[in-house]
Structure formats: C-alpha cells, structure tokens
Design a protein around this motif. Structure first.
Motif, PDB file in Angstrom:
ATOM      1  N   UNK A 155       9.590   4.774   3.896  1.00  0.00           N
ATOM      2  CA  UNK A 155      10.153   4.231   5.130  1.00  0.00           C
ATOM      3  C   UNK A 155       9.984   5.292   6.212  1.00  0.00           C
ATOM      4  N   UNK A 156       9.131   5.008   7.164  1.00  0.00           N
ATOM      5  CA  UNK A 156       8.898   5.988   8.217  1.00  0.00           C
ATOM      6  C   UNK A 156       8.243   7.240   7.659  1.00  0.00           C
ATOM      7  N   UNK A 157       8.692   8.389   8.113  1.00  0.00           N
ATOM      8  CA  UNK A 157       8.075   9.648   7.714  1.00  0.00           C
ATOM      9  C   UNK A 157       8.726  10.264   6.477  1.00  0.00           C
ATOM     10  N   UNK A 158       9.834   9.693   6.016  1.00  0.00           N
ATOM     11  CA  UNK A 158      10.534  10.285   4.872  1.00  0.00           C
ATOM     12  C   UNK A 158       9.754  10.011   3.586  1.00  0.00           C
ATOM     13  N   UNK A 159       9.640  11.033   2.751  1.00  0.00           N
ATOM     14  CA  UNK A 159       8.910  10.875   1.489  1.00  0.00           C
ATOM     15  C   UNK A 159       9.782  10.164   0.460  1.00  0.00           C
ATOM     16  N   UNK A 160       9.135   9.399  -0.421  1.00  0.00           N
ATOM     17  CA  UNK A 160       9.862   8.789  -1.537  1.00  0.00           C
ATOM     18  C   UNK A 160      10.110   9.868  -2.592  1.00  0.00           C
ATOM     19  N   UNK A 192       0.854  -1.190   0.000  1.00  0.00           N
ATOM     20  CA  UNK A 192       0.000   0.000   0.000  1.00  0.00           C
ATOM     21  C   UNK A 192       0.887   1.236   0.000  1.00  0.00           C
ATOM     22  N   UNK A 193       0.283   2.392  -0.089  1.00  0.00           N
ATOM     23  CA  UNK A 193       1.046   3.647  -0.040  1.00  0.00           C
ATOM     24  C   UNK A 193       1.899   3.702   1.223  1.00  0.00           C
ATOM     25  N   UNK A 251      13.314   5.755  -8.048  1.00  0.00           N
ATOM     26  CA  UNK A 251      13.425   4.952  -6.836  1.00  0.00           C
ATOM     27  C   UNK A 251      12.171   4.926  -6.003  1.00  0.00           C
ATOM     28  N   UNK A 252      11.867   3.756  -5.487  1.00  0.00           N
ATOM     29  CA  UNK A 252      10.685   3.599  -4.656  1.00  0.00           C
ATOM     30  C   UNK A 252      10.999   3.961  -3.208  1.00  0.00           C
ATOM     31  N   UNK A 253      12.239   3.644  -2.793  1.00  0.00           N
ATOM     32  CA  UNK A 253      12.575   3.833  -1.379  1.00  0.00           C
ATOM     33  C   UNK A 253      12.835   5.295  -1.069  1.00  0.00           C
TER      34      UNK A 253
END
Lengths: 207, 335
Positions: free
Chosen positions: A132-137, A126-127, A204-206
C-alpha cells in the motif's frame, strides 16, 4: 537529471515509447465501434477477435483497466507497455524464469504465458498491488533484512511467489521451500537469502 | 509472435468448425505460446476452449474409476482429494510437473498434447531436422537427450509428458471429440495409442484428427492389490524434464507379482511400454535383484546414439527404482 540540457530526449519528437503506444492505441479505436466479426459454429454466432487491435478490459490490483490490444499481446506486455506496471519483469518470456510472476485469481502464474485477452474477467495482482503506497509488506521487509537480492531483477517475481507460497504454507520446511519456489530463478544466486526469508515466515500481505 | 484471430466458444460442438484448417486449440497455453513466440508454429486462429465448462471437473466412482476433464489444471489434479486418495502415484507425479506457476495454468489435456523438447524442433528446424544433404541433424549433431528406444528413425525426439507414462501404467484411456466425426463424435482409445512415432515431417506425434480435441482422461479403478510408483531421473531436482523416467504398476498376489505394467518416459518418441520388464516380474517377489533383472530387460533392445549411451544406465535406474518404490522398498536413491 531532468534539467540537464545535455540529456538526450527519449525520442526526437519528445514522445516517449510508452506514450506513443498509448496514442497509437487510441488511433485505431474508431473502427471498432462496429464490433467484432461474427462466424457461425454449431448453430451459434461466435465473435472473432483480431488479428488487429480489440478492446481488452482487465482488473489489475482492484482497478479496471482497458486498452486496445492485438490478441497476441501477453498479459505481461500489456501490464508493462500499456498500464505502466513495470514491476513484473520480462526476462525469458517463455514461462521459465519467474521474473514476471503475478497472481491470477489468487494463484501464481507467469504473466508472459497468458494472453491479455485471455486474462479478462480474472483478478490480477502484481507486485505493485501487494504494497500500500510506499510502505513495504512484511515479505518485502524480510527480503531486505535477509539480503535476499543482489541485482534485484528477479526480486519482484520472487516476492509475489514467496508471498503466495507463505499463504499456502504458513510453516514451511526447507524441502517445501525448495519445491514451492522452484518456479523462479535468481542468476545472482541469492537463493540462501530467499530461503531465509521463507523460513523467517514474515506474515501478512498488507503493509 | 505473429498476429492471429482469437475465439472463445462455449461448447465443444463449435470447436472443429472454428479451428478450420489453420487454427490451434488454446488451453493453458504454457507450451503453445512459447512455440508461437519462437515461430515454430504459427496458427492463424486460436480457439480458446477454457470457456467450455463441459471439459472441466474431476470425478471418481468406485465402479467406473477416475474421469478427468481435459481443462483440469495440473495443480487441481495434484490437489484433488480423489486423486490423492485413490491414485497417490498420479498426484505425486502431477506435483512434480514443471513449477507451481506452470501447474496453475497447464492442463491435463495440454500435458498430453505438449510438443517435444527436442532443440532442433524448438529452433524451428523441424521434428525430423535434416542437413542440406538429407542426413538427420540429430544423428549427426548433439543427441544427448534423444531417444534410446523406438529410435529407428527418422524420429529421434523423446515424448515429453511425465504424466502419460504413469497414466498408461494404470491403464488410462483418452477420450477425443470432434463435431465433424461420425456418430457421437467421441473416440476413446487406450492412452498409449494416442502417442505415435511420426514417419515424416508432416505427421504429428499424436493421433489427433483435424478438428479433434482431447476432452477427458479416464483411469480405471485400481484393484486392491495394485502397487504403483513412478521415478524420474533429472539433471535438476525441480522444474526440469527428466532424462529418464519409469512408471511401474504391479498387480500383486500375496508377495509375488501376478501381472505388471512398466512404462518408460523420455527414452523414446512415445511413452515406451516394456512388456519385457513386466514379464520378468511375473511370479517373482520384489527385491533389488528381481527389480534389476526387469530393468535390464527394459533396455535390452536399446540402441544408443553417439551422445546418449548414459541414458541407458539412467533408464535402468529409473525402472529399478520405480519397481522398488511400487513395492514400498528403499529405492537406494534420493526419493
């Protein structure tokens, strides 16, 4: 807000709707120890699930989640009501608008068009699972940079769809974008911003 | 959605028994679940066939053509190397179906079995919706998207599949199976015969017997001289059912047409084969003029309802552009 004495509690019992659903889920778990009803078809026993609640185990964002659900519960409703994953939005609930877009085994699908019981054994992302955590992709950051949202309700679905689209089409042209993102609606009309996101090719997704 | 039982058999021999009288087959689910949410249909049991591996896979043999398992998703079909190489017209048409999210779920078998988009039907009033005094709601009401051909009634809806007209133009067959049927249980028929115009509310628009399921689509190998194309006229460029569609398959003899198949979509309760259009092309070379003669022939028998005369014009344009597209000529419109 939390301490505001004038604020009405969500329910008079102090139990939220979501808590109630969880509690009621546990309540019917006991009889299911008996296992599903079996019927014979073409010389083999086949398990009949439902129509009442049955155990459903899902893999969402890499985590094993389980709940007692009726077979009629969609993946979208299970995510939102049982697993507190409310990023995928319930808008049309008819497989048209794209607000509930999630990845199932790496492909975009409408979570409202899949039964939760039928999503067992699949890897659901899901979104919430993209960042990862609060950091935006990078794609999320590009949505901010290109002003690609207004009310924001379609945004989670669009970000999942755009993230997957860019993985499949690393160098898209305008026509690729129009077709590749045709499964999501924005009623505010932020399409130009979203097109700009895809053309900017955030990688990148991460996060 | 009403409650239902859910079963997931692993071989096709189990399906008919499990379906019983009140069950429905669940494949991609993109159409069925929406119909259930709207209470248009209310099966008491869903038989999920996605664990039946016998129904998967796309194979191509030059002698036998293309075999497409019913569970092949539209996305898998559109991306399949053999489909793209041998039948680019099919890959293109599949790529135009709905949206990426739908194509990742929806199956070829389900695409054939999807129910009409008629808004009276989708609102639960029935495929042949009637007013309290027995008149057709479609004739009396808003029929802008209804049929212009094959519309003698009481069915006025249009067949929704955009792949069926292309497949029929290419001579495809559909294979059905029921463990309760005689012999091998397999029934094979030309795809066009799978679609029927129902005469009453209790009939289906598909020739599916109780307990029967779609197991495979078979497309014969194309001859070297085959040229084919399909054209959809839509309100929206993407993610929409067409207002009119035409698929043309031309068997060429040099620069002239030896034989032809022209199939229209979204103009009739079934994919509409036009022998008139095909006949108009035989012995001719393709030009905008000959394509227009065929287009006029295709709609010569059309009978517009009170709100859908415009569909005749659109159907004509679709036929003309499908024929010109098949011949590799400019269609005079956006591709």
């Amino acid at each position: 807000m939390k301490d505001d004495p004038t604020r009405k509690p969500e329910t008079t019992s102090g139990v939220s709707r979501r808590d109630f659903m969880k509690i009621s889920g546990v309540g019917v778990a006991l009889p299911l120890v008996l296992g599903p009803k079996m019927v014979e078809a073409a010389g083999e026993e086949v398990a009949v699930h439902g129509p009442g609640k049955v155990p459903v185990a899902l893999t969402v964002n890499g985590k094993k989640l389980s709940a007692q659900l009726e077979p009629r519960v969609t993946l979208l409703d299970a995510l939102r009501d049982n697993f507190d994953l409310t990023g995928a939005k319930r808008v049309c609930d008819r497989g048209v608008c794209g607000a509930c877009t999630v990845l199932m085994d790496g492909k975009t699908v409408y979570a409202c068009a899949v039964l939760a019981i039928d999503a067992q054994g699949k890897n659901i992302t899901t979104i919430e699972g993209l960042a990862k955590g609060d950091a935006l992709t990078p794609v999320m950051q590009a949505f901010v940079a290109h002003d690609a949202q207004q009310c924001g309700f379609c945004t989670p679905g669009f970000i999942v769809a755009t993230t997957h689209f860019l993985e499949q089409h690393p160098n898209p042209n305008a026509e690729d974008i129009r077709r590749g993102l045709s499964g999501n609606y924005c009623r505010c009309g932020t399409y130009n911003g979203i097109r700009a996101v895809a053309l900017a090719k955030p990688e990148g997704r991460a996060s | 959605m009403r409650p239902f039982e859910y079963v997931s058999p692993t071989n096709k021999e189990q399906v008919a028994t499990l379906l019983g009288e009140y069950g429905s087959i669940l494949a991609g689910g993109t159409d069925l679940l929406a119909l259930m949410k709207d209470d248009v249909v209310a099966p008491q049991r869903l038989v999920n066939i996605k664990h039946i591996d016998q129904l998967r896979g796309v194979t191509y043999q030059p002698g036998n053509g293309l075999r497409v398992g019913a569970l092949t998703t539209i996305a898998e079909f559109a991306e399949d190397a053999n489909v793209r190489r041998v039948y680019p017209v099919l890959a293109d048409a599949a790529h135009e179906v709905a949206s990426p999210q739908i194509r990742n779920l929806a199956t070829i078998g389900g695409n054939m079995c999807q129910r009409p988009r008629c808004w009276y039907f989708r609102n639960g009033i029935g495929l042949m919706a009637k007013t309290p005094d027995g008149k057709s709601m479609v004739l009396e009401g808003d029929n802008r998207y209804a049929a212009i051909l094959g519309n003698a009634g009481p069915a006025y809806f249009v067949s929704p599949s955009t792949l069926a007209p292309v497949l029929i133009a290419l001579g495809a067959k559909i294979r059905l199976y029921s463990a309760k049927a005689a012999g091998s249980g397999v029934r094979e028929l030309p795809l066009e015969e799978f679609f029927v115009i129902p005469k009453s509310e209790h009939e289906l628009e598909h020739d599916l017997k109780p307990g029967e399921m779609v197991i495979e689509i078979v497309v014969p190998p194309p001859s070297q001289n085959l040229k084919a194309a399909s054209y959809e006229v839509r309100q929206r460029a993407a993610f929409d059912w067409p207002l009119a569609q035409a698929s043309a398959a031309l068997e060429m003899d040099g620069s002239t047409v030896k034989s032809a198949r022209v199939v229209l979509g979204h103009v009739a309760p079934i994919p509409w084969i036009s022998p008139e259009a095909a006949q108009a092309l035989v012995g001719k070379s393709i030009s905008p003029e000959t394509a227009m003669v065929a287009a006029n022939a295709a709609v010569a028998q059309a009978k517009p309802l009170s709100h859908n005369k415009y569909k005749i014009t659109l159907a004509k344009a679709a036929v003309k552009r499908a024929i010109l597209g098949a011949a590799g000529q400019s269609t005079g419109g956006a591709a």
